[in-house]
Design a protein around this motif. Structure first.
Motif, short mmCIF file in Angstrom:
data_model
loop_
_atom_site.label_atom_id
_atom_site.label_comp_id
_atom_site.label_asym_id
_atom_site.label_seq_id
_atom_site.Cartn_x
_atom_site.Cartn_y
_atom_site.Cartn_z
N LEU B 57 43.18 25.19 37.35
CA LEU B 57 43.51 26.52 36.83
C LEU B 57 42.54 27.58 37.36
O LEU B 57 42.94 28.45 38.10
CB LEU B 57 43.58 26.52 35.30
CG LEU B 57 44.36 27.64 34.65
CD1 LEU B 57 45.83 27.63 35.09
CD2 LEU B 57 44.28 27.55 33.13
N ARG B 58 41.29 27.52 36.94
CA ARG B 58 40.23 28.37 37.49
C ARG B 58 38.92 27.59 37.35
O ARG B 58 38.82 26.74 36.46
CB ARG B 58 40.08 29.70 36.71
CG ARG B 58 41.28 30.63 36.73
CD ARG B 58 41.03 31.84 35.84
NE ARG B 58 40.71 31.48 34.47
CZ ARG B 58 41.62 31.18 33.53
NH1 ARG B 58 42.89 31.21 33.81
NH2 ARG B 58 41.24 30.83 32.32
N MET B 62 38.84 24.90 32.24
CA MET B 62 39.13 23.80 31.32
C MET B 62 37.87 23.42 30.53
O MET B 62 37.91 23.21 29.33
CB MET B 62 39.66 22.58 32.07
CG MET B 62 40.75 22.87 33.07
SD MET B 62 42.18 23.68 32.35
CE MET B 62 42.85 22.36 31.41
N ARG B 65 36.89 25.41 27.48
CA ARG B 65 37.68 25.21 26.25
C ARG B 65 37.40 23.86 25.59
O ARG B 65 38.06 23.49 24.63
CB ARG B 65 39.18 25.32 26.56
CG ARG B 65 39.75 26.74 26.55
CD ARG B 65 39.30 27.56 27.70
NE ARG B 65 39.94 28.87 27.79
CZ ARG B 65 39.63 29.79 28.68
NH1 ARG B 65 38.64 29.58 29.54
NH2 ARG B 65 40.26 30.94 28.70
N GLU B 94 33.64 31.90 31.77
CA GLU B 94 34.96 31.57 31.24
C GLU B 94 34.94 31.43 29.71
O GLU B 94 35.93 31.71 29.05
CB GLU B 94 35.47 30.26 31.86
CG GLU B 94 36.14 30.44 33.22
CD GLU B 94 37.56 31.01 33.12
OE1 GLU B 94 38.16 30.91 32.04
OE2 GLU B 94 38.06 31.54 34.13
N ALA B 101 33.09 37.47 36.03
CA ALA B 101 33.77 36.25 36.47
C ALA B 101 33.35 35.94 37.90
O ALA B 101 32.76 36.80 38.57
CB ALA B 101 35.29 36.43 36.39
N LEU B 102 33.65 34.72 38.35
CA LEU B 102 33.31 34.32 39.71
C LEU B 102 34.60 34.04 40.47
O LEU B 102 35.46 33.29 40.00
CB LEU B 102 32.45 33.05 39.70
CG LEU B 102 30.96 33.14 39.30
CD1 LEU B 102 30.26 34.26 40.06
CD2 LEU B 102 30.75 33.26 37.82
N LEU B 103 34.70 34.65 41.65
CA LEU B 103 35.89 34.47 42.49
C LEU B 103 35.49 33.84 43.83
O LEU B 103 34.31 33.73 44.14
CB LEU B 103 36.55 35.82 42.75
CG LEU B 103 37.31 36.46 41.58
CD1 LEU B 103 37.84 37.82 42.01
CD2 LEU B 103 38.46 35.57 41.15
N LYS B 104 36.53 33.50 44.61
CA LYS B 104 36.28 32.92 45.94
C LYS B 104 35.37 33.84 46.74
O LYS B 104 35.51 35.06 46.72
CB LYS B 104 37.61 32.77 46.69
CG LYS B 104 38.39 31.54 46.28
CD LYS B 104 39.34 31.09 47.40
CE LYS B 104 40.08 29.84 46.99
NZ LYS B 104 41.41 30.12 46.44
N ARG B 144 31.50 34.60 44.14
CA ARG B 144 31.53 36.07 44.24
C ARG B 144 31.64 36.65 42.84
O ARG B 144 32.69 36.58 42.20
CB ARG B 144 32.70 36.52 45.11
CG ARG B 144 32.92 38.03 45.13
CD ARG B 144 33.89 38.46 46.23
NE ARG B 144 35.12 37.71 46.22
CZ ARG B 144 36.32 38.20 45.92
NH1 ARG B 144 36.46 39.46 45.60
NH2 ARG B 144 37.39 37.43 45.95
#
Lengths: 77, 218
Positions: B57-58, B62, B65, B94, B101-104, B144
């Motif tokens: 998912l990201r 998971m 949660r 998260e 947040a952290l992205l590619k 990122r």
């Protein structure tokens, strides 16, 4: 059983680095008409009954991260 | 002082963290499994790197949660120290414990190298001892850091930026490598302090951050 299609996309202001790479790959293949590609996720949910508030809740709580992503959904079937 | 090193399916820096904490930081530490573990008897939490739940998912979605993270959120809100490195940082954002947040990475590449970092605000326990530029390893494809303009202003004003890259490797906004929560007890960073705790590993600058754990009154 109803199916819900959830679409999750990166917020427009954020750089989609994978999408940028695919853009240049398509252009490299000669598809010059492509100026931008953005990659999202399509999530199918099979649910016993469609309750919109609960679908929204699923999106907000797990399927999408509101900090970076937008979501939309449609009920099919 | 006893540190809980959380373990999720797919964690892979848990052993490094445990060994660094016990042998080099000099604090007691033990593993806590994600679904049946408890933080009873622990004074701090280390959320390790890896690919928790396959990063389905990201990254970190998971894991954030999971049962142990709900307990970690309560633990953090009591003001107790929590640190997350790499995937651990992703799990903390998260989970809502940290902003952003952290992205590619800006260029799709997985980056694995040493980077120079400066401690931006020295007010938190995690940065108090970092009185010079330090070198730590990074190893990530999705590091990122992003946050919207209002959020960026907020973390700048509230001194929540903990570390900045001297030379930005991944396109993070404002060169941000690590942030703390408002109270300063929760730190998330993409670099790996647990991989830099002795000269044998190429450097021990990670101790400047992790030694904070040995100063906490248990």
């Amino acid at each position: 059983m109803p199916r819900v299609r959830v679409y999750v996309t990166l917020k427009p202001a954020l750089l989609d680095s994978a999408g940028r790479t695919v853009t240049s790959s398509l252009q490299h293949l000669g598809f010059d008409e492509v100026s931008d590609v953005r990659i999202g996720k399509l999530i199918h949910l099979d649910v016993e009954k469609v309750e919109e508030s609960r679908i929204k809740e699923m999106c907000q709580k797990l399927l999408a991260n509101p900090v970076i992503e937008d979501f939309s959904y449609e009920v099919v079937g | 002082m006893k540190v809980a090193v959380l373990q999720f399916p797919g964690s892979n820096c848990d052993q490094d963290a445990l060994k660094a904490l016990r042998d080099d930081v000099g604090v007691d530490a033990d593993y806590v499994w994600h679904n049946d573990g408890s933080l009873n008897g622990f004074d701090a939490v280390f959320v390790p790197g890896g690919f928790s739940y396959g990063d389905y998912l990201r990254c970190g979605a998971m894991a954030s949660r999971s049962a142990i993270m709900q307990e970690t959120i309560r633990f953090a809100k009591e003001g107790r120290p929590v640190i997350g490195a790499c995937n651990g940082f992703q799990i903390l954002t998260e989970s809502g414990l940290l902003p952003g947040a952290l992205l590619k990475n800006e260029r799709q590449k997985f980056i694995c190298k040493d980077v120079m970092l400066e401690a931006v605000n020295r007010t938190s326990i995690w940065t108090a001892a970092v009185d010079r530029t330090i070198s730590l390893p990074i190893a990530h494809g999705e590091g990122r850091y992003v946050i919207d303009a209002d959020g960026l202003k907020r973390i700048q004003d509230q001194e929540q930026i903990a570390f900045r890259y001297v030379s930005n490797p991944n396109g993070s906004v404002d060169d941000i490598a690590g942030v703390v929560n408002e109270a300063g007890n929760v730190l998330g960073l993409m670099p790996h302090p647990e991989r830099a705790t002795k000269e044998l590993l190429g450097g021990n600058d990670g101790l400047l951050i992790l030694k904070a754990l040995s100063l906490v009154n248990a």
